[in-house]
Design an enzyme around this catalytic site. Sequence first.
Site, short mmCIF file in Angstrom:
data_model
loop_
_atom_site.label_atom_id
_atom_site.label_comp_id
_atom_site.label_asym_id
_atom_site.label_seq_id
_atom_site.Cartn_x
_atom_site.Cartn_y
_atom_site.Cartn_z
N ASP A 47 -5.03 8.55 10.49
CA ASP A 47 -3.65 8.14 10.73
C ASP A 47 -3.17 8.50 12.13
OD1 ASP A 47 -3.36 7.13 8.16
OD2 ASP A 47 -2.96 9.12 7.35
N GLU A 82 0.86 -1.18 0.00
CA GLU A 82 0.00 0.00 0.00
C GLU A 82 0.90 1.23 0.00
OE1 GLU A 82 -2.69 -0.30 3.32
OE2 GLU A 82 -3.24 -2.33 2.73
#
Length: 254
Positions: free
Chosen positions: A56, A45
């Site tokens: 995140d 990814e």
Amino acid sequence: MNRIQTKLQEDKKLLSIYFTAGYPNLNDTVSIIQNLEKNGVDMIEIGLPFSDPLADGPTIQASSTAALKNGMTTEVLFNQLKDIRKTVNIPLIIMGYFNPMFQYGVETFCKKCQEIGIDGLIIPDLPVDVYHEEYQAVFEKHGLTNVFLITPQTSDERIRYIDSISNGFIYMVSSASTTGAQSGFGNEQTKYFKRIAKMNLKNPQVIGFGISNNETFTQATQYAKGAIIGSAFVKHVTNHGTGSESAFVKTILK
């Protein structure tokens, strides 16, 4: 079948690694991908950094900020990857937020992904319904698998809906928090893994968030087709630089 679907049919547990494009240095992207493939990683990814990364944790946020300062943009990433399929065969997925894709032009972005050999996209902030109604046809036209995230809070009904419009794997977020490494999974997470496994979904599941070592990788893949490691790898590259990928992968795939 695209590369993701072919890879999912292999008789093994899959290791997917996330890293931030343009980090630690702007031009590290291609060498990291090549080194990960050489050392037995099944899928990669590629994080397209964004200035407001909602899902995140601190490690990936810091790497995104640094990559943007290094000069990483959508156009730079596409230029770096233009010849990637001359040397790399495993599935490559771009993970990022919808805003940069929307600004680039969704159709143009998807067409570019197809041209350079990207297999799929993970866009945490693109609602499933909006994708289904407005963008699914564009993704499919360009041979792209869109990977959706589910969490312990996602209802069974919603999971079945996601499963019905998916054609790759479902990204199972291990907990309701942001990304980040942890030492092991508790009872609640194990219950959630078992609950999803019992649903017999048509798309296999790959577990992400909180996987950082052989123990958590093994725990997660008891209940799923594979596992995704992000923060722990980004930390490793921060501390040891590129060229150290084999040492990291060895700690996971003992």
